[in-house]
Write an enzyme that holds these catalytic residues in place. Structure first.
Site, PDB file in Angstrom:
ATOM      1  N   ASP A 108       0.871  -1.167   0.000  1.00 41.28           N
ATOM      2  CA  ASP A 108       0.000   0.000   0.000  1.00 41.28           C
ATOM      3  C   ASP A 108       0.921   1.234   0.000  1.00 41.28           C
ATOM      4  O   ASP A 108       1.470   1.588  -1.032  1.00 41.28           O
ATOM      5  CB  ASP A 108      -0.861  -0.124   1.265  1.00 41.28           C
ATOM      6  N   LEU A 113       7.105  -2.646   3.947  1.00 40.68           N
ATOM      7  CA  LEU A 113       8.133  -3.364   3.201  1.00 40.68           C
ATOM      8  C   LEU A 113       9.454  -2.616   3.148  1.00 40.68           C
ATOM      9  O   LEU A 113      10.515  -3.232   3.166  1.00 40.68           O
ATOM     10  CB  LEU A 113       7.654  -3.682   1.788  1.00 40.68           C
ATOM     11  N   LYS A 136      -0.950  -1.633  -4.734  1.00 44.53           N
ATOM     12  CA  LYS A 136      -1.724  -0.389  -4.885  1.00 44.53           C
ATOM     13  C   LYS A 136      -0.716   0.719  -5.187  1.00 44.53           C
ATOM     14  O   LYS A 136      -0.326   1.469  -4.288  1.00 44.53           O
ATOM     15  CB  LYS A 136      -2.453  -0.050  -3.584  1.00 44.53           C
ATOM     16  N   ARG A 170      -9.862 -14.129   6.380  1.00 45.76           N
ATOM     17  CA  ARG A 170      -8.637 -14.420   5.626  1.00 45.76           C
ATOM     18  C   ARG A 170      -8.800 -15.687   4.802  1.00 45.76           C
ATOM     19  O   ARG A 170      -8.048 -15.934   3.868  1.00 45.76           O
ATOM     20  CB  ARG A 170      -7.448 -14.608   6.579  1.00 45.76           C
TER      21      ARG A 170
HETATM   22  P1  IMP Z   1       1.879  -0.428   3.802  1.00 45.60           P
HETATM   23  O1  IMP Z   1       2.934  -0.342   4.867  1.00 45.60           O
HETATM   24  O2  IMP Z   1       1.049   0.840   3.751  1.00 45.60           O
HETATM   25  O3  IMP Z   1       2.396  -0.796   2.453  1.00 45.60           O
HETATM   26  O4  IMP Z   1       0.834  -1.475   4.315  1.00 45.60           O
HETATM   27  C1  IMP Z   1       0.934  -2.777   4.062  1.00 45.60           C
HETATM   28  C2  IMP Z   1       0.036  -3.570   4.980  1.00 45.60           C
HETATM   29  O5  IMP Z   1      -1.222  -2.894   5.226  1.00 45.60           O
HETATM   30  C3  IMP Z   1      -0.328  -4.847   4.289  1.00 45.60           C
HETATM   31  O6  IMP Z   1       0.643  -5.832   4.518  1.00 45.60           O
HETATM   32  C4  IMP Z   1      -1.670  -5.156   4.872  1.00 45.60           C
HETATM   33  O7  IMP Z   1      -1.506  -5.857   6.077  1.00 45.60           O
HETATM   34  C5  IMP Z   1      -2.290  -3.805   5.155  1.00 45.60           C
HETATM   35  N1  IMP Z   1      -3.218  -3.391   4.061  1.00 45.60           N
HETATM   36  C6  IMP Z   1      -3.039  -2.416   3.154  1.00 45.60           C
HETATM   37  N2  IMP Z   1      -4.075  -2.316   2.310  1.00 45.60           N
HETATM   38  C7  IMP Z   1      -4.939  -3.277   2.698  1.00 45.60           C
HETATM   39  C8  IMP Z   1      -6.237  -3.691   2.204  1.00 45.60           C
HETATM   40  O8  IMP Z   1      -6.805  -3.171   1.232  1.00 45.60           O
HETATM   41  N3  IMP Z   1      -6.821  -4.733   2.882  1.00 45.60           N
HETATM   42  C9  IMP Z   1      -6.243  -5.338   3.949  1.00 45.60           C
HETATM   43  N4  IMP Z   1      -5.039  -4.985   4.425  1.00 45.60           N
HETATM   44  C10 IMP Z   1      -4.398  -3.975   3.806  1.00 45.60           C
END
Ligand code: IMP
Ligand code: MG
Length: 186
Positions: A108, A113, A136, A170
């Site tokens: 996201d 990561l 995304k 899940r």
């Molecule tokens: P980031 O650090 O913003 O890239 O978030 C990544 C984490 O947010 C993912 O590993 C998911 O656990 C959670 N996440 C982000 N978008 C979604 C979604 O649309 N549905 C469920 N979990 C999400």
């Protein structure tokens, strides 16, 4: 009979057959790319990546090990990843000199990561690549080089196939879009 998830589901974004077809393709591509590799390690990021890991692993015919790591972002709302990330559970494997493929459910903002990669790179793997089921791209806040992407998706909150809705669902075999009203009513 209505299924419990139905009231949260706006639409199915990626159905089971489409998911499985793409995961098979990814597994075949990884089998080619890691053909010569003798010590491949698939590193699943918990909990969301677990369904993807188990299906993907079965389509990779190069001998490989698996391990798990959990990370979460904190200091902000549940659905908003902040820049602060912590490792909740570290992997057991010594990755120094190993070929590591990180297997993630969704990227996201990229903060989670970004932190995980930085942590792993400090341990001197022979190589480190990234494979995510969903991406995304429009939400990205930090630059991340993703080597393998299952599906590019729009900015919608999704659940199923490893991704949770408040820790549930899940187990669904498809990726669904959450109904906006369901999120507001929490
Ligand atoms: P980031 O650090 O913003 O890239 O978030 C990544 C984490 O947010 C993912 O590993 C998911 O656990 C959670 N996440 C982000 N978008 C979604 C979604 O649309 N549905 C469920 N979990 C999400
Ligand atoms: Mg995840």
């Amino acid at each position: 009979m209505a299924q419990p998830y139905e009231k949260y589901l706006q639409e199915i974004l990626i159905d089971e057959a489409t998911l499985q077809t793409r995961i098979k393709e990814l597994g075949e591509k990884l089998t080619q790319d890691y053909n010569e590799c003798e010590d491949l390690l698939l590193l699943c990021i918990l909990k969301g990546g677990v369904m993807f890991l188990t299906d993907l692993s079965r389509h990779i015919s190069v001998p490989h090990a698996i391990d798990f790591m959990a990370a979460s972002s904190y200091g902000s709302g549940v659905r908003q990843s902040s820049g602060s990330v912590r490792i909740d559970m570290d992997l057991r494997t010594d990755i120094s000199g190993r070929h590591v493929l990180v297997v993630e459910d969704i990227i996201d903002s990229g903060h989670t990561l970004h932190f995980v990669i930085k942590t792993l790179m400090n341990r001197n793997p022979a190589s480190l690549k990234l494979c995510t089921l969903l991406n995304k791209q429009s939400r990205r806040e930090v630059d991340i080089n993703v080597d393998y992407i299952g599906f590019e998706i729009e900015n919608k909150f999704v659940f199923g196939y490893g991704l949770d809705l408040d820790e549930k669902f899940r187990n669904l075999p498809f990726i669904g879009v959450v109904r906006q009203e369901a999120l507001l009513n929490e």
